[in-house]
Design a protein around this motif. Structure first.
Motif: not given
Lengths: 282, 282
Positions: A142, A165, A170, A173-174, A218, A225-226, A261-267, B23, B131, B177
């Motif tokens: 943080l 972006r 994320p 933090l993950y 993407r 959006e922002r 196209a990847k999830s936060i967990e995968e990255i 993962t 997501y 999350m």
């Protein structure tokens, strides 16, 4: 408190329950990954903290109620550590996927030791050390989000770079929350591209830098959006920034991947494997 | 890249592997919760992204190597979706806990549908909506950390309150999350105690406020790590703040719990159950 088992999901083919005497996060993650392999719609219901005989009977009622409503047996994924709670839930009219009981008995035999059958994680010293490590990592990530601070960068395990972006926050933090890894992150901005160099404060730490990129269309979507209609979000500008960032990472010899196209967990897991493979064994 | 399987853990009784074509987070969470029930030390090794026959053979070599080193069969927790990868890993000299294959075949029979056996989460529209919801929630929680912003509090699903270092920030981030829940958090500070009232900007949102408290001695410990020897960290001051905060929450009719000796996951899941039980079914 509203009865969550009554929330309707349109066109669900079946109901699935995730039942645990703890948070149920593992039962849910596992059940979800199994169910996504079937091309069916499931109404999914989490029942965490089923840690008494009364709550186990309540769970049975909910399962039986879903059976009566759907006309099909619900699928019940459970991680109940106490055999007496598992025995109650087993009476329900559902298809039982009992993760703990399926594996604990054979393990007891293999290890020649009886399982403690205690609920929840054991709050021993190792857990408390691990817990403090995660909290420290979250605070570090943080404090070092978005290039906020150059202080103490030598303590970082990983420094993520990428355009605004691209998924740095994320992911940082993950990494902190799941793996207790101190992850700083730094934006690559047009100033850096004009100079053609990484932010100078990062140079001493190159070995732990990892880049995130993202498909320009993407990125434009996410930025719109922002800040709708801004130059910042325009596809042309996104193309320019992504192209410059990838050129710079290539020139500086920085490992990077696309977050599209990847999830936060995968990255997060892929980055850990690249930068800190030592953290894969513990 | 260093071979993580060679990192020694002192006095480990056995080696445990967490193997996945994704993962491996689910395999690890499950395996870890099972193993903590045995009073033994395990050297634990994560092998994520085992998504090719070659990588499956590499995993087999690592398992067999651990067997040769330990003189005892490693415990292998695996979530391999592709049967051909699972078949390779099954040849290894380990005790096999194959989560997917154990449950998918009976499910195919129950559901009357064949599983897709595809790797990873399917990146369909539902996943992408989910997501984006998580990313939005993370951004919201970051923007509303530590009372930073009163803007748009009506969009919050949950507002956490509590004294400084009671666990609000990690809990808010975890709620975002894991559950895609927009969680703001607000510190309760001596000014609030003197006034004897909640921060006025929170009053319209009382129904979604949840309090975190913490044992004063634990709080003093945590604060001393941050600001050693300060008045802020002194046990007496911590006792005062905790006592005032609990009194205020009681007076205002705010639900609260103690975060002492609970994991972030447990705290977050308990709060969700209290404030947003509707989010338990989806």
């Amino acid at each position: 408190m509203p009865d969550s088992s009554l929330v309707p999901v349109p066109h669900a083919d079946r109901t699935a329950f995730y039942i645990s005497d703890g948070t149920g996060i593992t039962a849910e993650a596992f059940g979800h990954s199994v169910l996504t392999q079937f091309n069916l719609r499931f109404r999914q219901i989490r029942l965490p903290f089923v840690d008494s005989i009364d709550k186990a009977h309540e769970a049975v009622q909910k399962i039986n109620h879903a059976y009566a409503t759907d006309g099909k047996r619900p699928i019940v994924f459970s991680t109940l550590v106490k055999p007496e709670l598992a025995a109650v839930v087993r009476q329900a009219q559902g298809m039982q996927m009992d993760l703990i009981q399926t594996f604990v008995a054979p393990l007891e035999q293999e290890l020649g030791v009886t399982a403690s059958h205690t609920i929840g994680r054991s709050h021993n010293i190792a857990d408390s050390v691990e817990y403090n490590r995660r909290i420290d990592a979250i605070n570090f990530s943080l404090a070092h989000d978005d290039g906020q601070s150059n202080l103490n960068l030598e303590a970082a395990d990983i420094i993520l770079v990428g355009v605004s972006r691209s998924g740095k926050t994320p992911t940082s933090l993950y990494l902190a929350m799941q793996y207790g890894v101190k992850a700083a992150n730094y934006p690559l901005i047009p100033d850096d591209f004009e100079r053609g160099k990484l932010p100078p404060e990062l140079l001493p730490h190159k070995v732990k830098i990892f880049g995130l990129s993202i498909a320009p269309d993407r990125l434009s979507e996410v930025r719109n959006e922002r800040r709708p209609g801004s130059k910042y979000a325009a596809l042309e500008n996104c193309r320019y920034e992504v192209n410059e960032a990838e050129k710079m990472m290539h020139k500086e010899g920085i490992r990077w991947m696309s977050s599209t196209a990847k999830s936060i967990e995968e990255i997060a897991t892929m980055i850990l494997q690249e930068i800190r493979p030592d953290k894969q064994a513990y």
